[in-house]
Design a protein around this motif. Structure first.
Motif, mmCIF file in Angstrom:
data_model
loop_
_atom_site.group_PDB
_atom_site.id
_atom_site.type_symbol
_atom_site.label_atom_id
_atom_site.label_comp_id
_atom_site.label_asym_id
_atom_site.label_seq_id
_atom_site.Cartn_x
_atom_site.Cartn_y
_atom_site.Cartn_z
ATOM 1 N N LEU A 230 0.843 -1.198 0.000
ATOM 2 C CA LEU A 230 0.000 0.000 0.000
ATOM 3 C C LEU A 230 0.878 1.248 0.000
ATOM 4 O O LEU A 230 1.903 1.289 0.684
ATOM 5 N N ARG A 267 -6.330 -0.738 -1.438
ATOM 6 C CA ARG A 267 -6.209 0.430 -2.314
ATOM 7 C C ARG A 267 -7.493 0.565 -3.120
ATOM 8 O O ARG A 267 -8.021 -0.420 -3.648
ATOM 9 N N VAL A 272 -6.268 5.231 -0.078
ATOM 10 C CA VAL A 272 -6.016 4.058 0.759
ATOM 11 C C VAL A 272 -7.189 3.938 1.724
ATOM 12 O O VAL A 272 -7.575 4.920 2.365
#
Length: 340
Positions: A230, A267, A272
């Motif tokens: 991420l 994601r 995020v």
């Protein structure tokens, strides 16, 4: 007065010109400049002649609106007494409106001050808890490291075998777990002065170390599903930790009989996301619109958890949404812009 106003309109002043002036200057400006109630025709009326009675609403010579009556009553049928009564009614309405505005502004200011005070108290308490936790963690860490060192020295002795070795290995394993909790505790309450790039998975993993055992004591299983690779988000670690701790604590309170709390990161587009899903009692529909109000709580406490969480997330251009689950429980979705 009302009589003079009626005479002025009735002595050769063309109502069409009056209406034109009101359209060009704006009804409020025209009426306030004249300083009196006026009757003007409705130029769009088709089936019958209609008029507007326009009365200024003003408080201390400051225009706040107009009192507008649409009527089929002919202009010449309005008496000076009626116009005077309309002016008196408009004056009372203007004062009432102004009082209402003042009360609303006072109420909103009071709520903001109350919220700020509560947040200040909350932050002060958290700071005090942080200092205490750091001091306790430091005092635990020193003798703990000495203990672990001696256990490791014993384990390298070939003469230590059988049950004695098993006991020492258990002590070492549990001691290392305590050491990890101490490290995370020190990290949790380390103050961040400036925002920077942070990784939500690291924050969640740290909180899991600290809170998993206490959740298990309450019969709650914590399940983590964290996406790999991420990108970072922008923020202060301590502020985002506060958001996630508040959400985990809310989920705990929603499961008094135990359950499962699933925390998932992923994601989505340019953001995020961190999703908290519990199997608790859920949020009744009738209070769902109020859950972000400061001081509103169904569990007791300050009622600031979700309010503070949303405020922190908005500070970093993030958002928070709450959804009921058809199978029971609640899902809370946190979104933050990705930095890459």
């Amino acid at each position: 007065d009302g009589r003079e106003g009626m005479e002025a309109l009735g002595s050769g002043e063309n109502l069409g010109e009056v209406a034109k002036g009101m359209l060009e200057d704006g009804i409020l400006d025209w009426v306030m400049r004249e300083g009196r109630p006026s009757v003007v025709p409705d130029m769009e009326a088709v089936d019958q002649e209609m008029n507007f009675v326009v009365v200024p609403l003003a408080v201390r010579d400051r225009a706040i609106g107009v009192f507008l009556i649409h009527t089929s009553k002919p202009k010449e049928d309005f008496t000076p007494h009626e116009m005077m009564l309309l002016s008196l009614l408009a004056n009372q309405a203007a004062v009432a409106i102004e009082h209402g505005r003042a009360y609303r502004e006072l109420y909103e200011t009071h709520q903001k001050l109350r919220k700020s005070q509560a947040q200040l108290i909350y932050s002060s308490r958290m700071a005090a808890v942080g200092e205490l936790a750091a001091a306790v963690a430091h005092e635990i860490n020193n003798p703990l490291q000495a203990m672990l060192g001696y256990v490791q020295l014993l384990l390298i002795q070939e003469s230590v075998q059988g049950e004695a070795r098993e006991y020492l290995e258990t002590v070492l394993k549990e001691g290392e777990r305590i050491a990890e909790v101490v490290r995370e505790l020190l990290s949790l309450f380390r103050r961040e002065e400036e925002p920077r790039e942070v990784y939500v998975n690291e924050i969640i993993s740290r909180l899991a170390v600290l809170m998993r055992h206490s959740l298990l004591v309450d019969g709650i299983a914590l399940e983590l599903h964290l996406a790999d690779d991420l990108p970072p988000v922008w923020g202060r670690i301590d502020r985002l930790q506060q958001v996630f701790m508040n959400l985990i604590d809310n989920a705990r309170k929603a499961m008094p009989q135990g359950g499962v709390l699933e925390v998932r990161s992923f994601r989505k587009g340019s953001g995020v996301c961190v999703q908290f899903t519990d199997t608790g009692v859920g949020i009744p529909e009738e209070i769902r619109d109020r859950i972000f109000e400061p001081f509103f709580s169904t569990w007791g406490g300050t009622g600031l958890g979700l309010s503070i969480a949303r405020e922190i997330l908005q500070e970093y251009r993030g958002s928070i949404e709450v959804y009921p689950r058809s199978s029971g429980g609640t899902t809370v979705l946190v979104r933050l812009p990705a930095r890459r």
